[in-house]
Design a protein around this motif. Structure first.
Motif, short mmCIF file in Angstrom:
data_model
loop_
_atom_site.label_atom_id
_atom_site.label_comp_id
_atom_site.label_asym_id
_atom_site.label_seq_id
_atom_site.Cartn_x
_atom_site.Cartn_y
_atom_site.Cartn_z
N LYS A 7 16.80 39.61 -15.77
CA LYS A 7 16.21 38.38 -15.24
C LYS A 7 15.78 37.41 -16.34
N ASN A 8 15.54 37.92 -17.56
CA ASN A 8 15.24 37.05 -18.70
C ASN A 8 15.55 37.81 -19.98
N THR A 9 15.54 37.09 -21.11
CA THR A 9 15.97 37.70 -22.37
C THR A 9 15.05 38.83 -22.82
N SER A 10 13.76 38.74 -22.47
CA SER A 10 12.82 39.78 -22.91
C SER A 10 13.09 41.11 -22.21
N GLU A 11 13.79 41.07 -21.06
CA GLU A 11 14.08 42.30 -20.32
C GLU A 11 15.48 42.84 -20.60
N LEU A 12 16.17 42.26 -21.56
CA LEU A 12 17.47 42.82 -21.97
C LEU A 12 17.20 44.03 -22.86
N LEU A 13 17.50 45.20 -22.35
CA LEU A 13 17.21 46.43 -23.08
C LEU A 13 18.29 46.74 -24.12
N PHE A 14 17.89 47.43 -25.16
CA PHE A 14 18.83 47.92 -26.19
C PHE A 14 19.61 46.79 -26.86
N LYS A 15 18.93 45.66 -27.07
CA LYS A 15 19.62 44.51 -27.67
C LYS A 15 20.13 44.80 -29.09
N LYS A 16 19.49 45.74 -29.77
CA LYS A 16 19.89 46.05 -31.15
C LYS A 16 20.95 47.15 -31.21
N GLU A 17 21.38 47.60 -30.03
CA GLU A 17 22.37 48.68 -30.00
C GLU A 17 23.67 48.22 -30.63
#
Length: 244
Positions: free
Chosen positions: A233-243
Motif C-alpha cells: 500500500k506504500n513504500t514503507s510497507e515494501l518488505l525485503f527491499k534490500k534483498e
C-alpha cells in the motif's frame, strides 16, 4: 561457462487495500490467463451459488482460528523447540524473526508454514516461512515476517518477544516448491501482496540456492526464469527491499 539464475523482482506501490492492489496488478501481468480463470469461475458460480446459504457464509467468516482453518491440512509429526535469535523491524507494521531449531528431524519445503506455539498463550499462531530450506540445513535457522494484528500470537511477537524467547514449531502446508534433479526446468511467476510475500520469497531463495549449487557442481537442479511481482500500500510497507 557459468550461467546466472534469471529472475525479475518488481515492486508496485498502490494506495488503499493491499489485496485490492494485488488484484489490480494481475490482469496487467497475466491477462489471458486471468480471463480464462474468470470464465471458468463464472461457470462455477452459476452452478454452485444456489447451494450457498447465509448460515454457511457466516460459519466461514467465523473460522478465524489458524488450527481450525487448517484442520484438514497435512502436518509433519515433529514439534520442535525453537529459540528466538534475531528480532528486527522489517517495516512499520512487520517484525522479522530468526529462530534457531536444533532438532535435526525438523525440516520444511519452500512455501510451507509453521504452527507457532507460545508458552502461556493458548492460541496457536500460523506463519509462513520466508527463508530457504538451505538456511535450516546449514545453520539450523528459519526466518519469519509477522504483521501486527490483535491476534494473540502476533501481539506476542510484536510486544513481548525478545532474544532467547523460547517457542515450539511444527511444519504444515501442501503448497510448496520442491523440484527434483530429474525434473525439467520450470519458469515461475510469483505474485504477492504485503506480508503474503513470505512463502514466495522462500521459493525464490530456494531456487537461487539450487541454481548456485548447480553452477558450482556442474549438475543438479536446473531452474528456469523466475519473476516476482510484489505490491504494497506504500513504500514503507515494501518488505525485503534490500534483498538481492
Amino acid at each position: 561457462m557459468t550461467s546466472k539464475v534469471s529472475w525479475t523482482l518488481k515492486f508496485y506501490v498502490c494506495p488503499g487495500n493491499t489485496m485490492a492492489c494485488t488484484a489490480a496488478l494481475i490482469p496487467r501481468l497475466l491477462q489471458g490467463f486471468v480471463r480464462a480463470i474468470c470464465t471458468q469461475a463464472a461457470l462455477w458460480r452459476l452452478t454452485s451459488v444456489r447451494h450457498l446459504s447465509l448460515t454457511s457464509i457466516m460459519k466461514s467468516e467465523r473460522k478465524t482460528d489458524h488450527l481450525e482453518r487448517t484442520a484438514s491440512v497435512v502436518r509433519r509429526e515433529v514439534v520442535a523447540a525453537a529459540k528466538v535469535c534475531g528480532v528486527a523491524d522489517e517495516s512499520p507494521s512487520v517484525k522479522s524473526l530468526r529462530l534457531l531449531v536444533a532438532d535435526k528431524d525438523f525440516s520444511f519445503k519452500a512455501g510451507q508454514w509453521i504452527d507457532f506455539f507460545i508458552p502461556g498463550v493458548s492460541v496457536v499462531g500460523g506463519f509462513s516461512i520466508c527463508s530457504s530450506p538451505r538456511l535450516l540445513e546449514q545453520d539450523r535457522m528459519i526466518e519469519l515476517a509477522v504483521k501486527y494484528a490483535n491476534h494473540p500470537p502476533a501481539l506476542w511477537i510484536h510486544n513481548k518477544c525478545t532474544l532467547d524467547s523460547e517457542v515450539a514449531v511444527r511444519v504444515g502446508g501442501e503448497f510448496f516448491f520442491d523440484p527434483q534433479p530429474a525434473d525439467a526446468p520450470r519458469n515461475l511467476v510469483l505474485i504477492a501482496g504485503g506480508v503474503g510475500i513470505n512463502p514466495l520469497l522462500s521459493i525464490l531463495r530456494h531456487s537461487a540456492d539450487l541454481h548456485r549449487e548447480r553452477a558450482n557442481k556442474g549438475s543438479g537442479y536446473e531452474i528456469g526464469t523466475i519473476k516476482l511481482f510484489y505490491s504494497a500500500k506504500n513504500t514503507s510497507e515494501l518488505l525485503f527491499k534490500k534483498e538481492e
